[in-house]
Enzyme design. Structure first.
Site, short mmCIF file in Angstrom:
data_model
loop_
_atom_site.label_atom_id
_atom_site.label_comp_id
_atom_site.label_asym_id
_atom_site.label_seq_id
_atom_site.Cartn_x
_atom_site.Cartn_y
_atom_site.Cartn_z
CE1 TYR A 1 13.08 26.29 8.71
CE2 TYR A 1 12.68 25.43 6.70
CZ TYR A 1 12.30 26.39 7.33
OH TYR A 1 12.10 27.33 6.65
CG ASP B 1 7.29 18.12 7.08
OD1 ASP B 1 7.26 18.57 5.72
OD2 ASP B 1 8.41 19.57 7.83
CE LYS C 1 11.85 21.24 0.50
NZ LYS C 1 12.92 22.54 0.58
C1 LIG Z 1 11.37 19.24 5.52
C2 LIG Z 1 9.95 20.45 5.69
N1 LIG Z 1 8.90 21.10 6.38
C3 LIG Z 1 8.72 22.07 5.78
C4 LIG Z 1 9.33 23.11 5.10
C5 LIG Z 1 8.74 24.44 4.28
O1 LIG Z 1 9.03 24.59 3.65
P1 LIG Z 1 8.71 26.45 3.39
O2 LIG Z 1 9.95 26.86 2.77
O3 LIG Z 1 7.44 25.90 1.56
O4 LIG Z 1 7.64 27.54 3.77
C6 LIG Z 1 10.17 22.64 4.46
C7 LIG Z 1 11.75 23.82 3.63
O5 LIG Z 1 11.17 24.60 3.65
C8 LIG Z 1 11.05 21.40 5.03
O6 LIG Z 1 12.11 21.04 3.80
N1 LIG Z 2 15.95 23.18 3.44
C1 LIG Z 2 15.00 24.77 3.31
C2 LIG Z 2 13.59 23.76 2.94
O1 LIG Z 2 14.10 22.36 2.44
C3 LIG Z 2 16.28 25.54 2.08
C4 LIG Z 2 14.52 26.35 1.85
C5 LIG Z 2 14.62 27.35 2.21
O2 LIG Z 2 14.32 28.03 3.50
O3 LIG Z 2 14.87 29.02 1.46
#
Ligand SMILES: Cc1ncc(COP(=O)(O)O)c(C=O)c1O
Ligand SMILES: N[C@H](C=O)CCC(=O)O
Length: 430
Positions: A145, A240, A268
């Site tokens: 993701y 990522d 994060k």
């Molecule tokens: C590996 C990874 N990339 C991208 C994202 C997207 O980050 P955000 O939720 O801050 O948009 C997340 C988490 O949501 C993630 O775990």
């Molecule tokens: N797995 C997602 C981020 O790492 C969980 C956070 C979200 O989407 O709210």
């Protein structure tokens, strides 16, 4: 029995105003068939809900809070910063300070840009890769993701896997047409793909430690293969590390596995709990970004002083005391070994996978190497385990397709308590 009366009421009201009552789907607890506690406050390794329940927190805002909640130094820095104004939309000294700190942890970040979310970071990194190479196709892996931008919402993990919608309605076919999906940890498949169409591929984007199908480490040779084939064919390799940065190791997965990507996305932890993320890497590639180059990318609140302050304070604490990474990892290891031992002792088929301070307890007999493995876990057993833990004050991510996290505030007493509750939960599953 956990009393969540106030949370249930709050959820009913929230649902009148926000889709599903939440601002991000994974928070809704729909996948575990219940309703979420509404959180009132957090401190150290604990969070507290509006009904007065207290939990040991292994979600940690989905990863960022490696120092624990409300770290005194971060809070003090923020209190001072807000008095100077919350956003100027103009350059500040802070941004360069943060950039230098990030580079100290991750020297591959020769040049970088700050954004507001992981989604923005990956979306922008792909645009830069496409602009730099003049190619359109990108490769992502099933179960990874990278946020919710159109071209990456294809066979995605996290909430999409949890809710069984790996591709989202609303993404035009054209937006995803140039996204090629491949199985994670399959070097042979990726070599085959590059043999056939490598010269049309702009970039491979990967979670070098996958965290969004649960925690799945790269098998030996996988990241090396990605580096080799991208280099051979003039494509860029994008790590990522939004989740695994500062978790796999102080220098992220790239340091742990010794692979140098062309671009890296961070989020994060880098924002210390504020909305902030980063993409960056090779100077020649990043020089394409506007206004230095033609690839457009912008943000009204990007690099805002509050997020910068939280990020700077967090990274400063981590830099000053490198034992933090060792301590957090040791606590996570102890917890994971305990969980696996207790599961086995109870005769419950479990596999606990961990890299650094991120982990997942899979209800699966044997290693989970890709999304197919993750999706045959015993989801009913997961739910039972999850609910028993929540009722007894242990707050895990409400999905088998997520990672959990440990902070420096989780001390041996907390780990011991967590394991004691796990033991009881495993006995329910015998
Ligand atoms: C590996 C990874 N990339 C991208 C994202 C997207 O980050 P955000 O939720 O801050 O948009 C997340 C988490 O949501 C993630 O775990
Ligand atoms: N797995 C997602 C981020 O790492 C969980 C956070 C979200 O989407 O709210």
């Amino acid at each position: 029995m956990l009393n969540l009366d106030k949370s249930h009421k709050a959820f009913a009201e929230a649902k009148l105003y926000m889709p599903g009552g939440v601002n991000s789907p994974v928070r809704s607890y729909r996948s575990v068939g219940s309703e979420p506690p509404f959180i009132a406050s957090a401190s150290g390794d604990r969070i507290y809900d509006i009904d007065g329940n207290e939990y040991i927190d292994y979600v940690l805002s989905w990863g960022p809070m490696i120092l624990g909640h409300a770290n005194a130094e971060v809070v003090a820095a923020l209190q001072e910063a807000v008095l100077r104004g919350t956003s100027y939309g103009a350059p500040t000294l802070l941004e360069t300070e943060v950039a230098k700190k990030i580079q100290a942890f991750m020297p591959t970040m020769e040049m970088l840009r700050m954004v507001n979310s992981g989604t923005e970071a990956t979306m922008s990194a792909l645009r830069v890769a496409r602009g730099f190479t003049g190619r359109d196709k990108i490769v992502k892996f099933v179960g990874c993701y990278h946020g919710h931008s159109d071209s990456l919402l294809v066979k995605a993990g996290s909430g999409l896997a949890t809710f069984g919608v790996p591709d989202s309605p609303g993404v035009p076919a054209g937006a995803a047409a140039d996204t090629i999906t491949m199985p994670y940890n399959d070097s042979q498949a990726i070599r085959g793909l590059f043999d056939e169409q490598g010269d049309t591929i702009a970039a491979v984007i990967v979670e070098p430690v996958a965290g969004n199908m649960g925690c799945v480490p790269p098998v030996p040779g996988f990241l090396e293969t990605l580096r080799e084939v991208t280099e051979e064919h003039g494509a860029l390799l994008i790590f990522d590390e939004v989740m695994c940065g500062f978790r796999a190791s102080a220098g992220g997965a790239q340091k742990l596995y010794g692979i140098i990507p062309d671009l890296t996305c961070l989020g994060k932890i880098v924002g210390g709990g504020m909305p902030m993320a980063v993409f960056g890497g090779r100077k020649d590639v990043m020089s394409c970004v506007a206004p230095a180059g033609p690839v457009y990318q912008a943000g009204t609140l990007s690099g805002n002083p509050i997020a910068m302050t939280a990020g700077l304070a967090t990274l400063s604490v981590l830099q000053r005391d490198p034992t933090i990474f060792r301590r957090v990892e040791a606590a996570t290891k102890e917890l994971c070994e305990g969980l696996e031992r207790l599961g086995e002792a109870a005769g419950v088929p479990v596999t606990v996978q961990r890299v650094g301070s991120m982990f997942t307890l899979f209800f699966h007999d044997g290693p989970v190497c890709n999304f197919d493995d993750a999706s045959v876990c015993d989801m009913e057993a997961f739910k039972t385990f999850f609910h028993y833990n929540l009722e007894h004050g242990i707050y895990y991510a409400p999905s088998q397709y997520e990672s959990n996290f440990v902070s420096v505030m989780h001390n041996p007493k907390e780990i011991e308590k967590t394991l004691a509750v796990a033991e009881e939960a495993f006995h329910l599953l015998k």
